[in-house]
Write an enzyme that holds these catalytic residues in place. Structure first.
Site, PDB file in Angstrom:
ATOM      1  N   HIS A 182       3.902   2.548  13.393  1.00  0.00           N
ATOM      2  CA  HIS A 182       2.988   3.692  13.498  1.00  0.00           C
ATOM      3  C   HIS A 182       3.526   4.775  14.443  1.00  0.00           C
ATOM      4  CE1 HIS A 182      -0.971   1.942  11.691  1.00  0.00           C
ATOM      5  NE2 HIS A 182       0.095   1.641  10.982  1.00  0.00           N
ATOM      6  N   ASP A 193       6.131   2.026   7.101  1.00  0.00           N
ATOM      7  CA  ASP A 193       4.886   1.310   6.837  1.00  0.00           C
ATOM      8  C   ASP A 193       4.052   2.183   5.899  1.00  0.00           C
ATOM      9  OD1 ASP A 193       2.413   0.063   6.907  1.00  0.00           O
ATOM     10  OD2 ASP A 193       1.998   0.576   8.999  1.00  0.00           O
ATOM     11  N   GLU A 196      -5.224   1.453   2.601  1.00  0.00           N
ATOM     12  CA  GLU A 196      -5.008   0.382   3.577  1.00  0.00           C
ATOM     13  C   GLU A 196      -5.091   0.891   5.000  1.00  0.00           C
ATOM     14  OE1 GLU A 196      -2.901  -2.390   6.267  1.00  0.00           O
ATOM     15  OE2 GLU A 196      -2.449  -0.283   5.831  1.00  0.00           O
ATOM     16  N   GLU A 197      -4.543   2.074   5.266  1.00  0.00           N
ATOM     17  CA  GLU A 197      -4.486   2.572   6.645  1.00  0.00           C
ATOM     18  C   GLU A 197      -5.862   2.901   7.212  1.00  0.00           C
ATOM     19  OE1 GLU A 197      -2.127   2.268   8.491  1.00  0.00           O
ATOM     20  OE2 GLU A 197      -0.233   2.417   7.420  1.00  0.00           O
ATOM     21  N   HIS A 222       0.825  -1.216   0.000  1.00  0.00           N
ATOM     22  CA  HIS A 222       0.000   0.000   0.000  1.00  0.00           C
ATOM     23  C   HIS A 222       0.856   1.262   0.000  1.00  0.00           C
ATOM     24  CE1 HIS A 222       0.316   1.072   4.379  1.00  0.00           C
ATOM     25  NE2 HIS A 222       0.375  -0.225   4.585  1.00  0.00           N
ATOM     26  N   ASP A 265       3.885  -6.104   3.994  1.00  0.00           N
ATOM     27  CA  ASP A 265       3.630  -5.090   5.012  1.00  0.00           C
ATOM     28  C   ASP A 265       4.662  -5.270   6.122  1.00  0.00           C
ATOM     29  OD1 ASP A 265       2.280  -3.020   6.529  1.00  0.00           O
ATOM     30  OD2 ASP A 265       0.455  -3.555   5.434  1.00  0.00           O
TER      31      ASP A 265
END
Length: 386
Positions: free
Chosen positions: A324, A189, A223-224, A72, A244
């Site tokens: 994150h 990410d 995606e997030e 992503h 990922d």
């Protein structure tokens, strides 16, 4: 299957270019153009959905059962939720991330016509003004605001700049490369995953190896926020490997170097046969790997299956510490993911029945069964590949 050299310099070049393109979920047009131009340079034809999810095609000897590998493009970010009388901006998050990692971040605010720079600060930011209260105020998005780097002395003057509720806010990545091989940055990410997939595509193309079946590199943009691969898959794809990040934390089985094969996430287990095929490839080609399960985690596989796609899914992870947050990975891990993907793309089809969405029991695979006795001998059923 042929082991193909992965271009480390290409990975680093792509990764740092990707990191410096703002792409919070919902604000991804620029990075879609960038990746599209790179696929054109790599001579990989592709198509876009209406909103910008990308599906490339690398032709194989046969058309089906097609494979897909997905990463992503979108990242975490924020949005303006209020313009305050003190000229600061209230914000709400895009994606799931802690406000403690937002404090102090440098940001770009995108208006309808231009952009402004700013800093995310807690409401009580100065110890000289608030004393110990700076340490006792709650950590929450409601206690954060953006200080704008523009001359404005009133709420109206902020509005006159063209800033509105609903403007996107991109968080600076602050990437840093260490001679030890570590890469520190926000948004690894999943831009490290995108760099790994592009490196694998480049390696396959330069080597000229013919794949056994069509393979589709996919790049998703939501995606997030939970629905990344829900709209880019079509019925001809029978299996999908997601790239990922893994999780480095106490209680996890991941390591900061190598590859992690995800066995299960918060949604449920990944496909038995496809997952074990990837593990087998790692073992046969000496790729450092681990198996892990993730309790608070979902990826493009979840959105694909929840959208009704009847496909086998698996998760290949580059290693990531402080996901994150302000993240760290190692170049060897990204290289290992790219190597595994090149080998998977070349691997023979194990379950030919997957070419048809519906069929008989003939050719349907078996998992390891409970041992049973037959004429006094212990018999165990073999595993099969996909």
């Amino acid at each position: 299957m042929k082991e193909i050299r992965i271009d480390r310099e290409y990975i680093l070049d792509m990764l740092f270019k990707l990191l410096n393109i703002p792409s919070p979920s919902g604000y991804t047009d620029q990075i879609v153009h960038f990746v599209g131009h790179e696929l054109e340079r790599l001579q990989v034809p592709f198509e876009l959905t209406r909103i910008g999810a990308m599906r490339g095609t690398i032709k194989g000897k046969v058309h089906s059962p097609d494979r897909a590998v997905v990463a992503h493009l979108d990242t975490l970010g924020a949005m303006v939720r209020a313009i305050k009388d003190n000229t600061r901006l209230g914000i709400s998050p895009i994606g799931s991330w802690s406000p403690r990692f937002a404090e102090g971040a440098r940001v770009t605010i995108f208006t309808d016509t231009r952009s402004y720079r700013g800093t995310i600060l807690p409401l009580k930011a100065s110890g000289h003004a608030y004393g110990d209260e700076i340490d006792t105020q709650p950590v929450s998005w409601e206690n954060l605001e953006i200080r704008i780097d523009a001359i404005c002395d009133s709420k109206q003057e902020v509005c006159n700049l063209g800033i509105n509720v609903g403007d996107f806010v991109a968080i600076d990545p602050m990437p840093e490369w260490s001679p030890s091989g570590y890469i520190n940055s926000r948004h690894l990410d999943n831009k490290a995953g995108v760099a790994a997939l592009l490196a694998a595509i480049k390696a396959i193309g330069e080597t000229g190896v013919e794949l056994p079946v069509d393979c589709h590199p996919l790049f998703t943009i939501h995606e997030e926020i939970g629905y990344g691969a829900s709209s880019i898959l079509f019925k001809d794809i029978s299996s999908m490997v997601v790239i990922d990040n893994s999780i480095i934390a106490p209680g996890q089985n991941s390591s900061e170097r190598g590859v992690t094969i995800g066995m299960k996430d918060s949604v449920g287990p990944f496909d038995y046969h496809l997952t074990r095929k990837l593990i087998k490839i790692c073992k046969e080609h000496d790729i450092v790997h681990h198996r892990d399960t993730f309790k608070y985690y979902r990826c493009d596989a979840a959105s694909a299956v929840e959208a009704g796609n009847d496909i086998r899914t698996a998760l290949v992870c580059f290693e990531l510490d402080a996901s994150h947050g302000y993240e760290r990975t190692h170049i060897e891990s990204i290289e290992a993911v790219a190597k595994l993907i090149t080998l998977y793309m070349q691997s023979p089809v194990g379950i030919h029945r997957d070419a048809q969405p519906l069929g008989s029991l003939e050719g349907f695979p078996r998992q390891v069964e409970k041992p049973f006795r037959k004429e006094g001998n212990l018999v165990q059923m073999p595993e099969e590949e996909t």
